[in-house]
Design an enzyme around this catalytic site. Structure first.
Site, PDB file in Angstrom:
ATOM      1  N   GLU A  50     -22.441 -24.272 -84.268  1.00  0.00           N
ATOM      2  CA  GLU A  50     -21.865 -24.153 -85.613  1.00  0.00           C
ATOM      3  C   GLU A  50     -22.921 -23.827 -86.665  1.00  0.00           C
ATOM      4  OE1 GLU A  50     -21.199 -26.519 -83.440  1.00  0.00           O
ATOM      5  OE2 GLU A  50     -19.013 -26.576 -83.155  1.00  0.00           O
ATOM      6  N   PHE A 112     -11.822 -40.846 -83.041  1.00  0.00           N
ATOM      7  CA  PHE A 112     -12.633 -39.920 -82.245  1.00  0.00           C
ATOM      8  C   PHE A 112     -12.952 -38.676 -83.084  1.00  0.00           C
ATOM      9  CE2 PHE A 112     -12.770 -36.296 -79.173  1.00  0.00           C
ATOM     10  CZ  PHE A 112     -13.992 -36.616 -78.618  1.00  0.00           C
ATOM     11  N   GLN A 113     -14.215 -38.377 -83.212  1.00  0.00           N
ATOM     12  CA  GLN A 113     -14.731 -37.225 -83.972  1.00  0.00           C
ATOM     13  C   GLN A 113     -14.347 -37.268 -85.453  1.00  0.00           C
ATOM     14  OE1 GLN A 113     -13.788 -33.683 -81.567  1.00  0.00           O
ATOM     15  NE2 GLN A 113     -15.698 -34.023 -80.456  1.00  0.00           N
ATOM     16  N   LYS A 162      -5.858 -32.531 -89.120  1.00  0.00           N
ATOM     17  CA  LYS A 162      -5.104 -31.815 -88.090  1.00  0.00           C
ATOM     18  C   LYS A 162      -3.600 -31.786 -88.417  1.00  0.00           C
ATOM     19  CE  LYS A 162      -4.725 -31.676 -83.072  1.00  0.00           C
ATOM     20  NZ  LYS A 162      -5.230 -32.239 -81.817  1.00  0.00           N
ATOM     21  N   MET A 470     -47.158 -20.932 -89.241  1.00  0.00           N
ATOM     22  CA  MET A 470     -47.462 -21.404 -90.592  1.00  0.00           C
ATOM     23  C   MET A 470     -48.013 -22.829 -90.552  1.00  0.00           C
ATOM     24  SD  MET A 470     -47.751 -20.386 -93.562  1.00  0.00           S
ATOM     25  CE  MET A 470     -46.744 -19.134 -94.329  1.00  0.00           C
TER      26      MET A 470
HETATM   27  C1  LIG Z   1     -35.686 -26.285 -89.191  1.00  0.00           C
HETATM   28  C2  LIG Z   1     -37.118 -26.344 -89.585  1.00  0.00           C
HETATM   29  N1  LIG Z   1     -37.957 -27.202 -88.965  1.00  0.00           N
HETATM   30  C3  LIG Z   1     -39.261 -27.240 -89.308  1.00  0.00           C
HETATM   31  C4  LIG Z   1     -39.755 -26.427 -90.301  1.00  0.00           C
HETATM   32  C5  LIG Z   1     -41.225 -26.496 -90.702  1.00  0.00           C
HETATM   33  N2  LIG Z   1     -41.880 -25.205 -90.414  1.00  0.00           N
HETATM   34  C6  LIG Z   1     -42.105 -24.282 -91.369  1.00  0.00           C
HETATM   35  S1  LIG Z   1     -42.796 -22.875 -90.785  1.00  0.00           S
HETATM   36  C7  LIG Z   1     -42.863 -23.513 -89.228  1.00  0.00           C
HETATM   37  C8  LIG Z   1     -43.426 -22.698 -88.109  1.00  0.00           C
HETATM   38  C9  LIG Z   1     -42.557 -21.557 -87.745  1.00  0.00           C
HETATM   39  O1  LIG Z   1     -42.958 -21.043 -86.514  1.00  0.00           O
HETATM   40  P1  LIG Z   1     -42.462 -19.642 -86.031  1.00  0.00           P
HETATM   41  O2  LIG Z   1     -40.985 -19.583 -86.091  1.00  0.00           O
HETATM   42  O3  LIG Z   1     -43.099 -19.289 -84.750  1.00  0.00           O
HETATM   43  O4  LIG Z   1     -42.978 -18.681 -87.208  1.00  0.00           O
HETATM   44  P2  LIG Z   1     -44.492 -18.252 -87.546  1.00  0.00           P
HETATM   45  O5  LIG Z   1     -44.938 -19.076 -88.714  1.00  0.00           O
HETATM   46  O6  LIG Z   1     -45.335 -18.469 -86.344  1.00  0.00           O
HETATM   47  O7  LIG Z   1     -44.364 -16.802 -87.903  1.00  0.00           O
HETATM   48  C10 LIG Z   1     -42.341 -24.809 -89.190  1.00  0.00           C
HETATM   49  C11 LIG Z   1     -42.274 -25.660 -87.981  1.00  0.00           C
HETATM   50  C12 LIG Z   1     -38.832 -25.568 -90.934  1.00  0.00           C
HETATM   51  N3  LIG Z   1     -39.193 -24.758 -91.932  1.00  0.00           N
HETATM   52  N4  LIG Z   1     -37.533 -25.519 -90.548  1.00  0.00           N
END
Ligand SMILES: Cc1ncc(C[n+]2csc(CCOP(=O)(O)OP(=O)(O)O)c2C)c(N)n1
Ligand SMILES: [Mg+2]
Length: 564
Positions: A50, A112-113, A162, A470
């Protein structure tokens, strides 16, 4: 004429011009699913999670300027929508979330749910409804679409028990909404508009700061008229990308913590900042105490709650950007600002922030640049979060409105693939590129099945650096090189694609980039490229945490490591 709640919902959606619903069935929405075949105009796209439905509805909304619709069952289906709804909320994207709820007699029994969705989504929706009376459903749908798409857009949730879906009621679709407490300030106050125009006419060093509000309001022509008439340089926020052609001589790129040095210098030295449809997000302003220290700030925004929220403003104008600019442009005098523009050009020359190194490495920046070259900007780019997002923002040249779609406010990894699905469903005639992080891609990777089942020709470029890039960059620069939980073991993405019946290829060398991109473009369906890029490449420029835009760092200096 009497109809069931499910029929009333479908007919109301059709009245609102809905063509597509992204969703997954479950017990509490089965009456609705059972009714869907009576309405073949409503295309249902079965997603695999979802969260994907909400992101796809969001991508659809951003690409088409129409509300996107997502549908989920009660309980876990509904809670799986939550991150996507929050994403739409933070980026002012009009989506309608429809959730099933347990039948009215069960509400409050921990059935439920059963989950309190109106409670959960209260702070992340513009408005939400629990439908307790089938006779009210048509009015609620009418209001929901109106609220989602007017003023500052945003998500609206409708939770439908529902038994409401099954019960019959008289169906009359209302012509109008009656919401006395809901006010939209669409015209700016004329005195404020005149005052702003006078300030613009008098300014020596003006800068326009364009945000997503320009795109939402579709005020591209008005913005261009203002900039060209008064010869004012434009910088944009991340989500303002596409509001002004980036190949225009007055465009100075994105500002902010990964903005160009010359955009940040322009803002820090401006005597007048005309902030349009933006909310002074901390990623754009960096430390606000040192933000635009010399500037008188004009702030145009449709949401009065944004005025003075993060940054004190001198001349607020609450109104729809298009209307305000139309009124303002009448008062604007022709200027040339030759000295100021040549100063900016000088900064651009001295700080070529976005130059790509010529070397043998497969640099992610080069990959993005080549996708731009191959498409000539004639594509919708949907990004993930992190480094890939910043490189996609920096190195593709966006010349068309609605060509850059990204999760800005929430910054939610996993947006890229379902977001691209939504954009492609909304704009099948356009080429859609999903620029994915190897980390983020794995958060919604299951939507590859949706792509195949619906035969959506989304082109996927994974910027595979083997890291949560990042995170690794921050640990390198600001945590003394201590990498914790940043390294990724990855599956073979080309094999994964193959398992989903999607052709793909892996690129490890610079000289393979152009032909791989061309192959993806020429292929008539979806295509995946796994770009195995330089693992420890960093995003520059960067403003270190806590600093102002004046501390924009351009070149990796070893000294940074010691300082933090
Ligand atoms: C759902 C979620 N969890 C954690 C983060 C924290 N976060 C920001 S950038 C990042 C790394 C992203 O890795 P990737 O998708 O490989 O992208 P890259 O920076 O390597 O291009 C994380 C874990 C986030 N922004 N969103
Ligand atoms: Mg990565």
């Amino acid at each position: 004429m009497k109809k069931t709640g499910a029929q009333i919902l479908c007919e109301s959606l059709i009245k609102e011009g809905v063509e597509v619903i992204f969703g997954i069935p479950g017990g509490a929405v089965l009456p609705l699913y059972d009714t869907l075949p009576q309405y073949p105009q409503l295309r249902h796209i079965l997603v695999r999670h979802e969260q994907g439905a909400a992101y796809a509805a969001d991508g659809y909304a951003r690409a088409t300027h129409k509300a996107g619709v997502c549908l989920a069952t009660s309980g876990p289906g509904a809670t799986n929508l939550v991150t996507g709804i929050a994403n739409a909320y933070m980026d002012s994207s009009p989506i309608i979330g429809i959730t099933g709820q347990v039948a009215r007699p069960f509400i409050g029994q921990d059935a439920f749910q059963e989950i309190d969705m109106t409670g959960i989504t209260l702070p992340i929706t513009k408005h939400n409804y629990l439908v307790t009376d089938t006779g009210e459903l048509a009015r609620i749908v009418k209001e929901a679409f109106y609220i989602a798409q007017t003023g500052r857009p945003g998500p609206v949730l409708i939770d439908i028990p529902k038994d409401v879906q099954q019960e019959e009621a008289e169906f009359v679709y209302p012509e109008k909404v009656a919401l006395p407490g809901y006010k939209i300030f669409s015209q700016g106050h004329s005195i404020q508009v005149k005052r702003a125009a006078r300030l613009i006419n008098e300014a020596e060093k003006p800068v326009i700061l364009a945000g997503r509000g320009v795109i939402i309001s579709q005020a591209y022509d008005e913005l261009k008229e203002l900039a060209e008439k008064a010869q004012i340089p434009i910088v944009s926020t991340l989500l303002g990308i596409g509001s002004f052609p980036e190949n225009h001589i007055l465009n100075f790129g994105m500002l902010g913590i990964h903005g160009t040095a010359y955009a940040n210098l322009a803002v820090q030295n401006a005597d007048l900042l005309i902030a349009i449809g933006m909310r002074f997000d901390d990623r754009a302003t960096a430390n606000t105490s040192g933000f635009a220290p010399l500037a008188h700030i004009i702030h145009i925004d449709i949401d009065p709650a944004e005025i003075g929220k993060n940054v004190p403003v001198d001349t607020p104008i609450v109104g729809d950007v298009k209307n305000v600019l139309q009124a303002m442009n009448k008062e604007i005098e022709r200027r040339d600002h030759l000295d100021w523009l040549s100063q900016l050009d000088q900064w651009r020359y001295e700080h070529p922030s976005l130059e790509i190194e010529e070397n043998d490495k497969l640099l992610p920046q080069y990959v993005i640049r080549q996708i731009y070259e191959a498409t000539q900007g004639d594509a919708i780019v949907v990004t993930g979060i992190g480094q890939n997002q910043m490189w996609a923002a920096q190195h593709f040249v966006y010349t068309k409105p609605d060509s850059f779609i990204s999760s800005g406010g929430l910054g939610s990894m996993g947006f890229e693939l379902p977001g691209a699905i939504g954009a492609k469903v909304g704009c099948p005639e356009k080429m859609v590129w999903c620029i994915a992080g190897d980390g983020g891609f794995q958060m919604t990777i299951q939507e590859l099945a949706t792509i195949t089942q619906e035969n959506l020709a989304v082109k996927i470029a994974i910027i595979n650096n083997g890291y949560l890039g990042m995170i690794r960059q921050w640990q390198e620069l600001f945590y003394k090189h201590r990498y914790v939980a940043a390294k990724l073991w990855n599956p073979d993405f080309v094999k994964i694609a193959e398992a989903y019946d999607i052709p793909g290829t892996r690129v490890k060398h610079r000289e393979e980039v152009i032909s791989a991109i061309q192959k993806a473009i020429d292929y008539p369906g979806p295509f995946l490229i796994d770009f195995v890029v330089e693992p420890e490449e960093n995003v520059y420029p960067i403003v270190p945490p806590g600093e102002s835009l004046s501390k924009t760092l351009e070149i990796p200096k070893p000294a940074i490591v010691d300082r933090y």
